[in-house]
Design an enzyme around this catalytic site. Structure first.
Site, PDB file in Angstrom:
ATOM      1  N   MET A 113      -5.360  11.874 -11.996  1.00  0.00           N
ATOM      2  CA  MET A 113      -6.264  11.519 -10.894  1.00  0.00           C
ATOM      3  C   MET A 113      -5.483  11.008  -9.685  1.00  0.00           C
ATOM      4  O   MET A 113      -5.853  11.277  -8.537  1.00  0.00           O
ATOM      5  CB  MET A 113      -7.298  10.488 -11.344  1.00  0.00           C
ATOM      6  CG  MET A 113      -8.272  11.022 -12.381  1.00  0.00           C
ATOM      7  SD  MET A 113      -9.063  12.583 -11.916  1.00  0.00           S
ATOM      8  CE  MET A 113      -9.893  12.131 -10.412  1.00  0.00           C
ATOM      9  N   GLU A 114      -4.394  10.302  -9.919  1.00  0.00           N
ATOM     10  CA  GLU A 114      -3.567   9.821  -8.816  1.00  0.00           C
ATOM     11  C   GLU A 114      -2.911  10.987  -8.086  1.00  0.00           C
ATOM     12  O   GLU A 114      -2.861  11.010  -6.847  1.00  0.00           O
ATOM     13  CB  GLU A 114      -2.533   8.824  -9.333  1.00  0.00           C
ATOM     14  CG  GLU A 114      -3.107   7.475  -9.733  1.00  0.00           C
ATOM     15  CD  GLU A 114      -3.967   7.473 -10.996  1.00  0.00           C
ATOM     16  OE1 GLU A 114      -4.707   6.487 -11.198  1.00  0.00           O
ATOM     17  OE2 GLU A 114      -3.916   8.443 -11.782  1.00  0.00           O
ATOM     18  N   ASP A 128      -8.093  15.928   9.512  1.00  0.00           N
ATOM     19  CA  ASP A 128      -8.501  14.929  10.506  1.00  0.00           C
ATOM     20  C   ASP A 128      -7.636  14.991  11.757  1.00  0.00           C
ATOM     21  O   ASP A 128      -8.146  14.947  12.878  1.00  0.00           O
ATOM     22  CB  ASP A 128      -8.438  13.531   9.895  1.00  0.00           C
ATOM     23  CG  ASP A 128      -8.853  12.466  10.890  1.00  0.00           C
ATOM     24  OD1 ASP A 128      -9.944  12.592  11.492  1.00  0.00           O
ATOM     25  OD2 ASP A 128      -8.077  11.503  11.088  1.00  0.00           O
TER      26      ASP A 128
END
EC number: 4.6.1.17
Length: 159
Positions: A113-114, A128
């Site tokens: 998950m990391e 972004d």
């Protein structure tokens, strides 16, 4: 089928108790791609973005994200990571930035998950920083490439 470990016998969500698991070296690699216009890729690789070094910012964002995974994913254990790397490679043929992450620790639970969080947050940071010039970017191919350690041993994605 294997039982879901984050659900108890009544079907309620809970954090898995890893107290009895052996401490082993655990490692995971993950991947993501950000596909963009060729002009956007050129702007990033030439350092021409007015916001600065997009790849450096995305790398730091990915590292920070790996360290904070347990704050983002409700049932993840807080982990003492010993290594986090985020590599961002331009691919002119795909018109993409390819992101590969690595997370490592000595502990009682895995770091998939990391590694995934590092890859996705690095990708989101690229999006972004570049969305003003390329709103059509696509984040794709998010996956675990490899995991090592623990009871289940070594696993590598096929293909």
């Amino acid at each position: 089928m294997t039982k879901l470990t984050h659900l108890d016998d009544q079907g309620h969500a809970h954090m898995v108790d890893v107290s009895d698991k052996a401490i082993t070296v655990r490692e995971a690699r993950a991947y993501a791609e950000v596909v963009m216009l060729p002009e956007t890729l050129q702007m990033i690789t030439s350092g021409g973005h007015k916001k600065g070094d997009v790849l450096a910012v995305a790398r730091i964002a990915g590292i920070q994200a790996a360290k904070r995974t347990s704050e983002l994913i409700p049932l993840c254990h807080p982990l003492m990571l010993t290594k986090v790397s985020v590599e961002l490679e331009p691919d002119v043929e795909k018109s993409a930035i390819c992101i590969t992450t690595l997370c490592r620790l000595s502990g009682q639970t895995g770091v998939e998950m990391e590694a995934l969080t590092a890859a996705t947050v690095a990708a989101l940071t690229l999006y972004d920083m570049c969305k003003a010039v390329d709103k059509g970017m696509v984040i794709t191919q998010v996956k675990v490439l490899e995991k090592k350690g623990g009871k289940s041993g070594h696993w590598i994605i096929e293909g």
